[in-house]
Write a protein that holds these residues in place. Structure first.
Motif, PDB file in Angstrom:
ATOM      1  N   LYS A  91       0.833  -1.210   0.000  1.00  0.00           N
ATOM      2  CA  LYS A  91       0.000   0.000   0.000  1.00  0.00           C
ATOM      3  C   LYS A  91       0.867   1.260   0.000  1.00  0.00           C
ATOM      4  O   LYS A  91       0.561   2.260  -0.676  1.00  0.00           O
ATOM      5  CB  LYS A  91      -0.916   0.000   1.224  1.00  0.00           C
ATOM      6  CG  LYS A  91      -2.081  -0.979   1.119  1.00  0.00           C
ATOM      7  CD  LYS A  91      -2.945  -0.941   2.377  1.00  0.00           C
ATOM      8  CE  LYS A  91      -4.156  -1.863   2.234  1.00  0.00           C
ATOM      9  NZ  LYS A  91      -4.993  -1.867   3.467  1.00  0.00           N
ATOM     10  N   LYS A  92       1.949   1.199   0.784  1.00  0.00           N
ATOM     11  CA  LYS A  92       2.865   2.351   0.850  1.00  0.00           C
ATOM     12  C   LYS A  92       3.508   2.583  -0.514  1.00  0.00           C
ATOM     13  O   LYS A  92       3.607   3.731  -0.994  1.00  0.00           O
ATOM     14  CB  LYS A  92       3.918   2.080   1.908  1.00  0.00           C
ATOM     15  CG  LYS A  92       4.859   3.240   2.168  1.00  0.00           C
ATOM     16  CD  LYS A  92       5.827   2.903   3.310  1.00  0.00           C
ATOM     17  CE  LYS A  92       6.772   4.082   3.555  1.00  0.00           C
ATOM     18  NZ  LYS A  92       7.732   3.772   4.644  1.00  0.00           N
ATOM     19  N   GLU A  93       3.952   1.499  -1.146  1.00  0.00           N
ATOM     20  CA  GLU A  93       4.590   1.635  -2.451  1.00  0.00           C
ATOM     21  C   GLU A  93       3.591   2.079  -3.513  1.00  0.00           C
ATOM     22  O   GLU A  93       3.938   2.859  -4.418  1.00  0.00           O
ATOM     23  CB  GLU A  93       5.229   0.301  -2.850  1.00  0.00           C
ATOM     24  CG  GLU A  93       6.441  -0.061  -2.005  1.00  0.00           C
ATOM     25  CD  GLU A  93       7.022  -1.421  -2.345  1.00  0.00           C
ATOM     26  OE1 GLU A  93       6.595  -2.005  -3.362  1.00  0.00           O
ATOM     27  OE2 GLU A  93       7.885  -1.896  -1.590  1.00  0.00           O
ATOM     28  N   LEU A  94       2.342   1.615  -3.429  1.00  0.00           N
ATOM     29  CA  LEU A  94       1.307   2.043  -4.372  1.00  0.00           C
ATOM     30  C   LEU A  94       1.030   3.532  -4.216  1.00  0.00           C
ATOM     31  O   LEU A  94       0.821   4.250  -5.216  1.00  0.00           O
ATOM     32  CB  LEU A  94       0.026   1.237  -4.131  1.00  0.00           C
ATOM     33  CG  LEU A  94      -1.159   1.600  -5.026  1.00  0.00           C
ATOM     34  CD1 LEU A  94      -0.827   1.352  -6.494  1.00  0.00           C
ATOM     35  CD2 LEU A  94      -2.405   0.805  -4.636  1.00  0.00           C
ATOM     36  N   LYS A  95       1.020   3.967  -2.980  1.00  0.00           N
ATOM     37  CA  LYS A  95       0.798   5.387  -2.707  1.00  0.00           C
ATOM     38  C   LYS A  95       1.881   6.242  -3.369  1.00  0.00           C
ATOM     39  O   LYS A  95       1.597   7.269  -3.995  1.00  0.00           O
ATOM     40  CB  LYS A  95       0.776   5.605  -1.194  1.00  0.00           C
ATOM     41  CG  LYS A  95       0.650   7.041  -0.749  1.00  0.00           C
ATOM     42  CD  LYS A  95       0.723   7.084   0.780  1.00  0.00           C
ATOM     43  CE  LYS A  95       0.962   8.516   1.258  1.00  0.00           C
ATOM     44  NZ  LYS A  95       1.149   8.556   2.706  1.00  0.00           N
ATOM     45  N   ILE A  96       3.133   5.786  -3.265  1.00  0.00           N
ATOM     46  CA  ILE A  96       4.254   6.506  -3.876  1.00  0.00           C
ATOM     47  C   ILE A  96       4.101   6.522  -5.393  1.00  0.00           C
ATOM     48  O   ILE A  96       4.266   7.570  -6.053  1.00  0.00           O
ATOM     49  CB  ILE A  96       5.598   5.860  -3.495  1.00  0.00           C
ATOM     50  CG1 ILE A  96       5.822   5.919  -1.964  1.00  0.00           C
ATOM     51  CG2 ILE A  96       6.763   6.500  -4.234  1.00  0.00           C
ATOM     52  CD1 ILE A  96       5.947   7.311  -1.415  1.00  0.00           C
ATOM     53  N   LEU A  97       3.776   5.362  -5.944  1.00  0.00           N
ATOM     54  CA  LEU A  97       3.634   5.267  -7.400  1.00  0.00           C
ATOM     55  C   LEU A  97       2.494   6.154  -7.912  1.00  0.00           C
ATOM     56  O   LEU A  97       2.626   6.789  -8.974  1.00  0.00           O
ATOM     57  CB  LEU A  97       3.384   3.810  -7.801  1.00  0.00           C
ATOM     58  CG  LEU A  97       4.557   2.840  -7.608  1.00  0.00           C
ATOM     59  CD1 LEU A  97       4.114   1.422  -7.938  1.00  0.00           C
ATOM     60  CD2 LEU A  97       5.737   3.240  -8.477  1.00  0.00           C
ATOM     61  N   ASN A  98       1.392   6.211  -7.171  1.00  0.00           N
ATOM     62  CA  ASN A  98       0.278   7.081  -7.573  1.00  0.00           C
ATOM     63  C   ASN A  98       0.681   8.557  -7.519  1.00  0.00           C
ATOM     64  O   ASN A  98       0.247   9.363  -8.350  1.00  0.00           O
ATOM     65  CB  ASN A  98      -0.932   6.833  -6.681  1.00  0.00           C
ATOM     66  CG  ASN A  98      -1.704   5.590  -7.089  1.00  0.00           C
ATOM     67  OD1 ASN A  98      -1.788   5.288  -8.285  1.00  0.00           O
ATOM     68  ND2 ASN A  98      -2.262   4.876  -6.123  1.00  0.00           N
ATOM     69  N   GLY A  99       1.499   8.897  -6.513  1.00  0.00           N
ATOM     70  CA  GLY A  99       1.995  10.278  -6.427  1.00  0.00           C
ATOM     71  C   GLY A  99       2.862  10.640  -7.623  1.00  0.00           C
ATOM     72  O   GLY A  99       2.726  11.721  -8.210  1.00  0.00           O
ATOM     73  N   ILE A 100       3.762   9.691  -7.986  1.00  0.00           N
ATOM     74  CA  ILE A 100       4.626   9.925  -9.152  1.00  0.00           C
ATOM     75  C   ILE A 100       3.781  10.034 -10.417  1.00  0.00           C
ATOM     76  O   ILE A 100       4.043  10.869 -11.287  1.00  0.00           O
ATOM     77  CB  ILE A 100       5.656   8.788  -9.268  1.00  0.00           C
ATOM     78  CG1 ILE A 100       6.644   8.855  -8.087  1.00  0.00           C
ATOM     79  CG2 ILE A 100       6.412   8.864 -10.585  1.00  0.00           C
ATOM     80  CD1 ILE A 100       7.591   7.678  -8.010  1.00  0.00           C
ATOM     81  N   LYS A 101       2.743   9.192 -10.504  1.00  0.00           N
ATOM     82  CA  LYS A 101       1.860   9.215 -11.683  1.00  0.00           C
ATOM     83  C   LYS A 101       1.187  10.587 -11.813  1.00  0.00           C
ATOM     84  O   LYS A 101       1.102  11.176 -12.905  1.00  0.00           O
ATOM     85  CB  LYS A 101       0.810   8.117 -11.541  1.00  0.00           C
ATOM     86  CG  LYS A 101      -0.174   8.022 -12.708  1.00  0.00           C
ATOM     87  CD  LYS A 101      -1.053   6.779 -12.538  1.00  0.00           C
ATOM     88  CE  LYS A 101      -2.109   6.714 -13.646  1.00  0.00           C
ATOM     89  NZ  LYS A 101      -3.174   7.688 -13.440  1.00  0.00           N
ATOM     90  N   LYS A 102       0.721  11.138 -10.661  1.00  0.00           N
ATOM     91  CA  LYS A 102       0.105  12.471 -10.691  1.00  0.00           C
ATOM     92  C   LYS A 102       1.108  13.531 -11.149  1.00  0.00           C
ATOM     93  O   LYS A 102       0.772  14.449 -11.903  1.00  0.00           O
ATOM     94  CB  LYS A 102      -0.416  12.839  -9.301  1.00  0.00           C
ATOM     95  CG  LYS A 102      -1.678  12.083  -8.897  1.00  0.00           C
ATOM     96  CD  LYS A 102      -2.152  12.535  -7.519  1.00  0.00           C
ATOM     97  CE  LYS A 102      -3.424  11.809  -7.111  1.00  0.00           C
ATOM     98  NZ  LYS A 102      -3.891  12.275  -5.773  1.00  0.00           N
ATOM     99  N   GLY A 103       2.350  13.374 -10.678  1.00  0.00           N
ATOM    100  CA  GLY A 103       3.383  14.337 -11.064  1.00  0.00           C
ATOM    101  C   GLY A 103       3.670  14.299 -12.550  1.00  0.00           C
ATOM    102  O   GLY A 103       3.851  15.353 -13.192  1.00  0.00           O
TER     103      GLY A 103
END
Length: 617
Positions: free
Chosen positions: A184-196
């Motif tokens: 979940k933590k890694e997915l959260k990071i990946l979603n943040g990068i995707k938004k960026g």
């Protein structure tokens, strides 16, 4: 066995100790040995406390002209040097006066303690004393105490297995929750990068116009609706991730993470999925570390538990060699072949050893062993070691309390459900004994017949007492007579003449005449046939009989009364075995020489046959 027992309990924790005992048969020691008390195993399975008796293994062996006892397995936790010292001490005090010398010939190949016996030593008594006075037979205490919730507790085997499974559930759940949080933590990071990446121009502008990292983080959080952890990941992101390939990989990674989280959530929320994970991990352990049982468990101590509950009553074939080796193999190992084939190797033979005979039975049948001393012993078929086609089996002297010069000449594996035991000897004697004489055999066997010089029991059947039988000799003479007039004799009697023999002839076999059955005959050179029973006229016992087969330099090896739907196993002196259908053997007259049943190698010959019946063995 342990993994199988855990899997057996995994989805049904209400199984009984008896149920588990069918799978997890008992302890297994790295030093092998034989466990002799099943009741001890039963005790600690149910209560967590008990004791098992374990014996080492030894065998009698002639070295030159000296009879020796070779110890080649010792019980677990028994020191070899201490055992030898104990034997020496017993020699000094006169408790093992049968011993002439003892030496240690052990090597990297294994343990070998050689005990030379005096000429007049009673080998049977010696072996019994050796087990009684030394650590060659010892007990191993079992005390299943474990810490449960920080407190010591005595557990049954079922409770041990159950506790372990509960512990596995706890471990797998904790591990899954830990992995779930990471994913979940890694997915959260990946979603943040995707938004960026989706607002890449605005992100670059913010980073360029910000005075420092903190200001850049604050502005990115506002722009993308993310937290510090995600904005830090964007600021740490390599420029190479901006290429289209990396963007596609990012989307794929997010998809994989979501799928992984879904699977982990299913393990946490659905018990069946959790049990599937535990099952697959246990099977992986079994595949990697599982090995075959080393310690043999004898089923002699059977008062506490029924044998039928522990073993499968599989149909088996018993091999016996001239040197007294015996083994048990599953019938399924041997497929049906066409008549006239060469057969396949059924067992490994020692140097100068050869096949003596084969017999059919099933694991739970009691087998009667008749010896050249006129004695009879019994043994459960399952206690005969099971062996593959490339093994020679176990010496009968280990399984039965035989004298050094005593050898098994006949085995009976059928039902004991009629009135009499009918025996035929090599020299043509026939004897009828009431079955009550052998129903309660002692461990050391009983005398069942008084044999003449160079005579021994060759064939045994159980009869009602009024049947017609057909007997055959080596030179091809067949006699049919009724056994009603043969009176039952005591165990010390020699019997009466059954068939008249010439000087160079001997009795081979007999069987009971039955409606719907024909007589199957096979010769030493592999030729065989079926004949109608009425080809042999009914006469009185004691006659020479008539020729039942034409012989050309060969002799009769065996006969059986057979039905059309049965199968025959033929064994040769070199251990070749062929399995054929009775219906494939032609019916001929008694003057015919038969057809090729098995294609023999040079100097090989047929030694015996066994009949597999569909309804009963």
């Amino acid at each position: 066995e342990v993994i199988d027992a855990l899997l057996f309990l995994l989805r049904d924790r209400e199984k009984s100790s008896d149920d588990i005992l069918k799978i997890l048969r008992g302890p297994d020691f790295p030093t092998k040995g034989i466990i002799t008390n099943i009741s001890g195993i039963k005790s600690y399975f149910e209560t967590g406390k008990g004791s098992v008796i374990i014996k080492g293994r030894g065998k009698f062996e002639k070295i030159g002209k000296t009879l020796c006892y070779i110890i080649y397995e010792i019980p677990y936790n028994v020191n070899k040097a201490t055992l030898i010292k104990r034997i020496v001490d017993l020699i000094k005090v006169g408790k093992l006066k049968e011993i002439d010398d003892i030496r240690d010939e052990s090597s990297k190949e294994g343990i070998r303690i050689v005990i030379e016996l005096k000429k007049n030593a009673n080998s049977q008594i010696f072996e019994k004393k050796l087990y009684e006075y030394t650590e060659l037979k010892t007990s191993f205490p079992v005390n299943l105490v474990a810490l449960i919730n920080g407190k010591p507790k005595l557990l049954s085997v079922k409770e041990v297995l159950d506790s372990f499974l509960s512990f596995r559930e706890e471990v797998v759940l904790k591990r899954t929750n830990y992995e779930l949080n990471l994913e979940k933590k890694e997915l959260k990071i990946l979603n943040g990068i995707k938004k960026g990446i989706e607002k890449l121009d605005d992100v670059i502008k913010i980073i360029k116009e910000s005075k420092d990292r903190n200001e850049a983080k604050k502005n990115l959080n506002l722009l993308l609706s993310i937290d510090d952890e995600q904005s830090n990941a964007i600021l740490d992101m390599r420029l190479s991730r901006l290429v289209s390939y990396e963007q596609e990989k990012l989307i794929e990674d997010i998809k994989n993470k979501e799928d992984r989280i879904k699977n982990l959530n299913e393990i946490v929320t659905k018990r069946e999925t959790l049990l599937n994970v535990i099952e697959s991990e246990l099977l992986e352990i079994k595949k990697k570390f599982g090995d075959k049982r080393k310690s043999e468990i004898l089923l002699e101590d059977e008062k506490e538990i029924k044998i039928e509950e522990m073993i499968n009553d599989d149909k088996v074939i018993i091999f016996l060699t001239k040197d007294g080796y015996i083994k048990r193999s599953l019938i399924s190992e041997f497929t049906i072949q066409n008549r006239g084939g060469k057969g396949i190797k059924g067992l490994k033979l020692g140097r100068e050893d050869s096949v003596y005979d084969i017999f059919f039975t099933s694991n739970l049948k009691n087998i009667l062993f008749f010896t050249n001393f006129g004695k009879v012993y019994n043994l459960l078929a399952y206690n005969i070691p099971e062996g593959s086609k490339d093994t020679k089996g176990e010496a009968l002297h280990i399984l039965l309390p035989l004298n050094p010069d005593e050898r098994v000449t006949c085995i009976y594996t059928g039902e004991i459900n009629k009135n009499y035991l009918l025996m035929f000897t090599k020299n043509g004697k026939i004897k009828k004994v009431e079955l009550k004489n052998i129903l309660n055999l002692r461990k050391n066997g009983i005398k069942i017949i008084n044999l003449g010089e160079n005579d021994y029991v060759k064939r045994v059947r159980v009869v009602n007492g009024d049947e017609n039988i057909i007997a055959a000799t080596k030179n091809g003479f067949f006699a049919k007579f009724n056994i009603k007039k043969i009176r039952a004799q005591g165990r010390s009697a020699r019997g009466v003449r059954g068939i008249k023999l010439s000087k160079d002839d001997e009795f081979v076999s007999f069987d009971i005449e039955e409606n719907g059955k024909l007589l199957f005959i096979i010769t030493s050179n592999g030729k065989g046939k079926r004949i109608n029973n009425d080809e042999i006229n009914l006469k009185n016992r004691g006659i020479r009989g008539v020729r039942g087969i034409r012989l050309k330099g060969n002799y009769v090896s065996a006969l059986r009364s057979v039905k059309e739907d049965e199968e025959i196993f033929v064994i040769t002196e070199d251990g070749k075995i062929i399995r054929i259908e009775v219906k494939k053997v032609p019916i001929q007259s008694r003057n015919a020489s038969g057809v090729r049943i098995i294609n023999l190698d040079k100097d090989d010959m047929v030694k015996g046959i066994a009949l597999m019946r569909n309804e009963k063995i």
